[in-house]
Design a protein around this motif. Structure first.
Motif: not given
Length: 229
Positions: A173-177, A189-199
């Motif tokens: 949300a921060a990057e979007t704005h 693993k959760y941290a790495a999977r969060s990268a999916l939001r930006f891919l």
């Protein structure tokens, strides 16, 4: 009671100010706790979470004008014809309603009750987790929740920090704005999977390769974790 004890300690022991308390209402939340709501039927379902807005000073940076909500139908009628639709008068509460209420400010001021359904089921993050066989983070909140505070309390270029980031909805949300962001998550693993939001737009093969690369890089870093509190 832990959240209330934590709030009091933030204020009394750490010196923060409680600027305002907000309530996030999730109208789509399933009945819970199961034992007391569904089975025994002793309690109403729990569909509200409290959000504490804490500040370091007495005058925190904020602009509620950035998060105005659409005018109601009656307010839209008033704006079209203020004199014909409503005549200013005094109320019993002594809160005067004057001609200023006929000025179009671009939207109504929001309340501290944020009714935001948590109904996302087919976003890129969830679709890609399913396609790759990843376990998605179980405690996700809708992006509109952090967006409200990011828009009200920060400007483009400011830094937003989430110390329990999970699937990193806040960072996205921060990057979007147009804000910079830092996120902290204990589970790698959760941290790495969060990268999916930006891919979004990448193929599943590319996403899987990036995910594995992130885990490999992280495994090479031998640093003792620091406990903040």
């Amino acid at each position: 009671m832990h959240q209330f004890r934590a709030l009091i300690r933030f204020v009394d022991d750490l010196g923060y100010n409680l600027a305002e308390e907000f309530y996030w209402h999730n109208p789509a939340r399933l009945p819970s706790p199961i034992e007391w709501v569904n089975k025994r039927k002793w309690r109403a379902k729990d569909s509200v979470n409290t959000v504490w807005w804490l500040s370091k000073g007495d005058r925190p940076k904020s602009d509620v004008g950035k998060v105005r909500t659409p005018y109601s139908e009656s307010m839209q009628k008033l704006l079209k014809d203020p004199s014909g639709y409503y005549r200013p008068k005094k109320r019993a509460s002594e809160h005067d309603i004057g001609t200023a209420f006929g000025i179009d400010n671009g939207g109504a001021l929001p309340s501290n009750l944020l009714s935001i359904p948590n109904t996302e089921s087919n976003g890129f993050y969830l679709r890609m987790c399913k396609e790759l066989g990843f376990e998605s983070h179980p405690a996700r909140f809708p992006a509109a929740l952090p967006e409200f505070f990011i828009k009200m309390l920060t400007d483009p270029g400011d830094v937003v920090v989430d110390i329990f980031s999970g699937s990193n909805t806040t960072g996205y949300a921060a990057e979007t704005h147009g804000r910079n962001w830092l996120s902290i998550e204990l589970d790698e693993k959760y941290a790495a999977r969060s990268a999916l939001r930006f891919l979004e737009g990448r193929t599943a093969t590319d996403v899987a390769a990036i995910y594995e690369q992130m885990l490999a890089v992280n495994s090479q870093v031998d640093v003792e974790p620091t406990v903040l509190f």
